[in-house]
Design a protein around this motif. Structure first.
Motif, PDB file in Angstrom:
ATOM      1  N   PHE A   1       0.666  -1.199   0.174  1.00 17.00           N
ATOM      2  CA  PHE A   1      -0.040   0.046   0.052  1.00 17.00           C
ATOM      3  C   PHE A   1       0.905   1.193   0.090  1.00 17.00           C
ATOM      4  CE2 PHE A   1      -2.133   3.505   1.959  1.00 17.00           C
ATOM      5  CZ  PHE A   1      -3.148   3.649   1.103  1.00 17.00           C
ATOM      6  N   ASP A   2       1.545   1.144   0.863  1.00 12.55           N
ATOM      7  CA  ASP A   2       2.811   2.456   0.871  1.00 12.55           C
ATOM      8  C   ASP A   2       3.298   2.909  -0.610  1.00 12.55           C
ATOM      9  OD1 ASP A   2       2.223   2.725   3.280  1.00 12.55           O
ATOM     10  OD2 ASP A   2       4.077   2.081   4.269  1.00 12.55           O
ATOM     11  N   GLU A   3       3.787   1.792  -1.167  1.00  8.70           N
ATOM     12  CA  GLU A   3       4.366   2.028  -2.653  1.00  8.70           C
ATOM     13  C   GLU A   3       3.322   2.679  -3.424  1.00  8.70           C
ATOM     14  OE1 GLU A   3       6.430  -1.199  -4.448  1.00  8.70           O
ATOM     15  OE2 GLU A   3       7.295  -1.819  -2.454  1.00  8.70           O
ATOM     16  N   LEU A   4       2.116   1.875  -3.446  1.00  8.41           N
ATOM     17  CA  LEU A   4       0.978   2.255  -4.245  1.00  8.41           C
ATOM     18  C   LEU A   4       0.534   3.882  -3.752  1.00  8.41           C
ATOM     19  CD1 LEU A   4      -0.829   1.275  -6.629  1.00  8.41           C
ATOM     20  CD2 LEU A   4      -2.462   0.410  -4.533  1.00  8.41           C
ATOM     21  N   ASP A   5       0.603   4.026  -2.709  1.00  7.52           N
ATOM     22  CA  ASP A   5      -0.027   5.396  -2.391  1.00  7.52           C
ATOM     23  C   ASP A   5       1.108   6.464  -2.996  1.00  7.52           C
ATOM     24  OD1 ASP A   5      -1.615   6.875  -0.508  1.00  7.52           O
ATOM     25  OD2 ASP A   5       0.172   7.435   0.690  1.00  7.52           O
ATOM     26  N   LYS A   6       2.600   6.162  -2.563  1.00  9.31           N
ATOM     27  CA  LYS A   6       3.515   7.217  -3.159  1.00  9.31           C
ATOM     28  C   LYS A   6       3.212   7.403  -4.392  1.00  9.31           C
ATOM     29  CE  LYS A   6       8.236   7.853  -2.716  1.00  9.31           C
ATOM     30  NZ  LYS A   6       9.571   6.989  -2.577  1.00  9.31           N
ATOM     31  N   LYS A   7       3.268   6.071  -5.443  1.00  8.21           N
ATOM     32  CA  LYS A   7       3.060   6.116  -6.920  1.00  8.21           C
ATOM     33  C   LYS A   7       1.735   6.995  -7.283  1.00  8.21           C
ATOM     34  CE  LYS A   7       2.091   3.018 -10.512  1.00  8.21           C
ATOM     35  NZ  LYS A   7       1.620   1.815 -10.657  1.00  8.21           N
ATOM     36  N   MET A   8       0.725   6.678  -6.813  1.00  5.31           N
ATOM     37  CA  MET A   8      -0.626   7.358  -7.146  1.00  5.31           C
ATOM     38  C   MET A   8      -0.519   8.809  -6.695  1.00  5.31           C
ATOM     39  SD  MET A   8      -1.478   4.921  -8.749  1.00  5.31           S
ATOM     40  CE  MET A   8      -2.878   5.999  -9.590  1.00  5.31           C
ATOM     41  N   ARG A   9      -0.237   9.318  -5.604  1.00  5.65           N
ATOM     42  CA  ARG A   9      -0.220  10.658  -5.136  1.00  5.65           C
ATOM     43  C   ARG A   9       0.631  11.626  -6.105  1.00  5.65           C
ATOM     44  NH1 ARG A   9      -3.599  11.431  -1.188  1.00  5.65           N
ATOM     45  NH2 ARG A   9      -2.875  10.011   0.240  1.00  5.65           N
ATOM     46  N   ILE A  10       1.397  11.169  -6.811  1.00  8.06           N
ATOM     47  CA  ILE A  10       2.170  11.977  -7.789  1.00  8.06           C
ATOM     48  C   ILE A  10       1.103  12.752  -8.885  1.00  8.06           C
ATOM     49  CG2 ILE A  10       3.856  12.020  -9.899  1.00  8.06           C
ATOM     50  CD1 ILE A  10       5.235  11.845  -7.252  1.00  8.06           C
ATOM     51  N   PHE A  11       0.159  11.519  -9.338  1.00  6.14           N
ATOM     52  CA  PHE A  11      -0.899  12.014 -10.407  1.00  6.14           C
ATOM     53  C   PHE A  11      -1.732  13.134  -9.699  1.00  6.14           C
ATOM     54  CE2 PHE A  11       0.804   7.813 -11.612  1.00  6.14           C
ATOM     55  CZ  PHE A  11       0.935   7.845 -12.902  1.00  6.14           C
ATOM     56  N   GLU A  12      -2.002  13.155  -8.662  1.00 10.94           N
ATOM     57  CA  GLU A  12      -2.953  13.913  -8.168  1.00 10.94           C
ATOM     58  C   GLU A  12      -2.174  15.404  -7.588  1.00 10.94           C
ATOM     59  OE1 GLU A  12      -6.266  12.138  -5.120  1.00 10.94           O
ATOM     60  OE2 GLU A  12      -4.526  12.989  -4.102  1.00 10.94           O
ATOM     61  N   THR A  13      -0.978  15.232  -7.331  1.00 11.29           N
ATOM     62  CA  THR A  13      -0.034  16.516  -6.735  1.00 11.29           C
ATOM     63  C   THR A  13       0.797  17.414  -7.751  1.00 11.29           C
ATOM     64  OG1 THR A  13       1.129  15.187  -5.637  1.00 11.29           O
ATOM     65  CG2 THR A  13      -0.927  16.125  -4.435  1.00 11.29           C
ATOM     66  N   ALA A  14       1.221  16.560  -8.925  1.00 13.60           N
ATOM     67  CA  ALA A  14       2.314  16.723  -9.689  1.00 13.60           C
ATOM     68  C   ALA A  14       2.280  18.275 -10.142  1.00 13.60           C
ATOM     69  CB  ALA A  14       2.843  16.081 -10.589  1.00 13.60           C
ATOM     70  N   HIS A  15       0.778  18.559 -10.631  1.00 14.32           N
ATOM     71  CA  HIS A  15       0.793  20.008 -11.194  1.00 14.32           C
ATOM     72  C   HIS A  15       0.079  20.913 -10.463  1.00 14.32           C
ATOM     73  CE1 HIS A  15       1.923  18.842 -15.073  1.00 14.32           C
ATOM     74  NE2 HIS A  15       1.221  17.203 -15.116  1.00 14.32           N
ATOM     75  N   ASP A  16       0.218  20.621  -9.014  1.00 13.65           N
ATOM     76  CA  ASP A  16      -0.355  21.534  -8.180  1.00 13.65           C
ATOM     77  C   ASP A  16       0.421  23.132  -8.190  1.00 13.65           C
ATOM     78  OD1 ASP A  16      -2.732  20.935  -6.667  1.00 13.65           O
ATOM     79  OD2 ASP A  16      -1.360  20.080  -4.837  1.00 13.65           O
ATOM     80  N   HIS A  17      -0.627  24.117  -8.218  1.00 15.11           N
ATOM     81  CA  HIS A  17      -0.123  25.506  -8.357  1.00 15.11           C
ATOM     82  C   HIS A  17      -0.450  26.123  -7.160  1.00 15.11           C
ATOM     83  CE1 HIS A  17       0.863  28.780 -11.146  1.00 15.11           C
ATOM     84  NE2 HIS A  17       0.603  29.559 -10.173  1.00 15.11           N
ATOM     85  N   ILE A  18       0.572  26.769  -6.886  1.00 13.33           N
ATOM     86  CA  ILE A  18       0.872  27.576  -5.499  1.00 13.33           C
ATOM     87  C   ILE A  18       0.668  29.061  -5.830  1.00 13.33           C
ATOM     88  CG2 ILE A  18       1.985  28.120  -3.501  1.00 13.33           C
ATOM     89  CD1 ILE A  18       2.350  24.975  -3.251  1.00 13.33           C
ATOM     90  N   VAL A  19      -0.112  29.864  -5.076  1.00 18.59           N
ATOM     91  CA  VAL A  19       0.060  31.380  -5.364  1.00 18.59           C
ATOM     92  C   VAL A  19       1.336  31.907  -4.778  1.00 18.59           C
ATOM     93  CG1 VAL A  19      -1.064  33.633  -5.085  1.00 18.59           C
ATOM     94  CG2 VAL A  19      -2.440  31.487  -5.672  1.00 18.59           C
ATOM     95  N   LEU A  20       2.195  32.489  -5.364  1.00 23.00           N
ATOM     96  CA  LEU A  20       3.569  33.014  -4.877  1.00 23.00           C
ATOM     97  C   LEU A  20       3.036  34.018  -3.573  1.00 23.00           C
ATOM     98  CD1 LEU A  20       5.553  33.362  -8.119  1.00 23.00           C
ATOM     99  CD2 LEU A  20       5.873  31.850  -6.667  1.00 23.00           C
ATOM    100  N   PRO A  21       4.350  34.003  -2.674  1.00 21.90           N
ATOM    101  CA  PRO A  21       3.972  35.055  -1.495  1.00 21.90           C
ATOM    102  C   PRO A  21       4.056  36.346  -1.929  1.00 21.90           C
ATOM    103  CG  PRO A  21       5.887  33.546  -1.228  1.00 21.90           C
ATOM    104  CD  PRO A  21       5.329  33.241  -2.614  1.00 21.90           C
ATOM    105  N   ASP A  22       3.168  37.261  -1.366  1.00 24.84           N
ATOM    106  CA  ASP A  22       3.092  38.490  -1.763  1.00 24.84           C
ATOM    107  C   ASP A  22       2.262  39.099  -2.824  1.00 24.84           C
ATOM    108  OD1 ASP A  22       4.683  39.160   0.525  1.00 24.84           O
ATOM    109  OD2 ASP A  22       6.531  39.357  -0.655  1.00 24.84           O
TER     110      ASP A  22
END
Ligand SMILES: Nc1nc2c(ncn2[C@@H]2O[C@H](COP(=O)(O)OP(=O)(O)O)[C@@H](O)[C@H]2O)c(=O)[nH]1
Ligand SMILES: [Mg+2]
Length: 258
Positions: A3-24
């Protein structure tokens, strides 16, 4: 696969393109009713062009959004849309855009639906604004949009209520200048100057400081304490005065943060 491996592998698909608003960078959310043309005119019989019951549902939804876990320093509503200005140091959800878009659309949809007692949904988008002037311009833009909307909507419905078809009313409006639209309304017995400001300028929702008398439990003395409460402003300024008003909200907030 563990499960831990699967979790790590799949999490990438969800978060790789996460955009964060820059500070300020300032964040402004615009939350807009989905299919509200149908909702206001077919599913529910709200008065056109403006209905105070609809306005009150929108205002209560803004009030909820200013109080649902984000640092909202100014809320604004016109027609079926809501704009929220966040504090410059807003940190909720690590400034991940997808969180703001989904949570705010969800909170607005849930609150409005409960108030309406029917299903209603909103979308959400975030503007990332690098300078205070951009923030001022953003709100000035929505303020002027409210004005144009109100003028067009009053013209349109004045004609419709006197028997013109949707097509005729739209065609007539297309060729008219602002002065021409004012003149048209006048012919229908409406002076646009007398239309309430909340319709022409939108409605502001913001924190206001007031002084409250209390008693110091130790000394028994009467003391004044500063409290904050939400103000609903149905009489916003317009044009340059509105730009100054937004600038003041930004300035006051900078002082509080300093
Ligand atoms: N009857 C009525 N309609 C309203 C009121 N306020 C906003 N609306 C309608 O809400 C819609 C908002 O426009 P827009 O977001 O472009 O349309 P949508 O894509 O159908 O949500 C327009 O059709 C407005 O006439 C109101 O007070 N009364
Ligand atoms: Mg809409």
């Amino acid at each position: 696969m563990k499960f831990d491996e699967l979790d790590k592998k799949m999490r990438i698909f969800e978060t790789a393109h996460d955009h964060i608003v820059l500070p300020d960078i300032y964040m402004v959310a615009r939350i807009d009713g989905r299919g509200f043309t149908k909702l206001t005119k077919q599913n529910h019989n709200f008065e056109a062009p403006f209905d105070e019951r609809f306005r009150d549902l929108m205002v209560e939804t803004v009030r909820h959004l200013t109080n649902c876990g984000f640092k909202v320093i100014y809320g604004y509503t016109e027609s079926d849309e809501i704009s929220l200005l966040f504090a410059k140091n807003e940190q909720t959800f690590g400034r991940k855009i997808r969180k703001y878009n989904s949570v705010l659309a969800g909170e607005a949809s849930a609150k409005f639906s409960l108030l309406l007692n029917d299903m209603a949904t909103f979308d959400c988008r975030i503007s990332q604004l690098p300078t205070p002037q951009n923030v001022v311009d953003y709100f000035r833009w929505r303020n002027e949009d409210a004005f144009r909307n109100a003028l067009n909507a009053h013209c349109y419905w004045a004609m419709r209520k006197q028997g013109k078809s949707a097509k005729e009313a739209t065609q007539k409006l297309n060729g008219l200048s602002v002065a021409g639209k004012n003149e048209l309304l006048f012919q229908y017995g409406i002076n646009f100057n007398d239309i309430p400001n909340w319709q022409k300028r939108g409605i502001g929702v913001y924190w206001e400081t007031y002084e409250k008398e209390g008693v110091n439990p130790q000394s028994g003395e009467t003391v004044l304490t500063q409290r904050k409460k939400i103000k609903i402003d149905y009489d916003l300024p317009m044009k340059d005065a509105y730009s100054e008003f937004i600038q003041n909200i930004l300035d006051e907030h900078e002082e509080e943060d300093a």
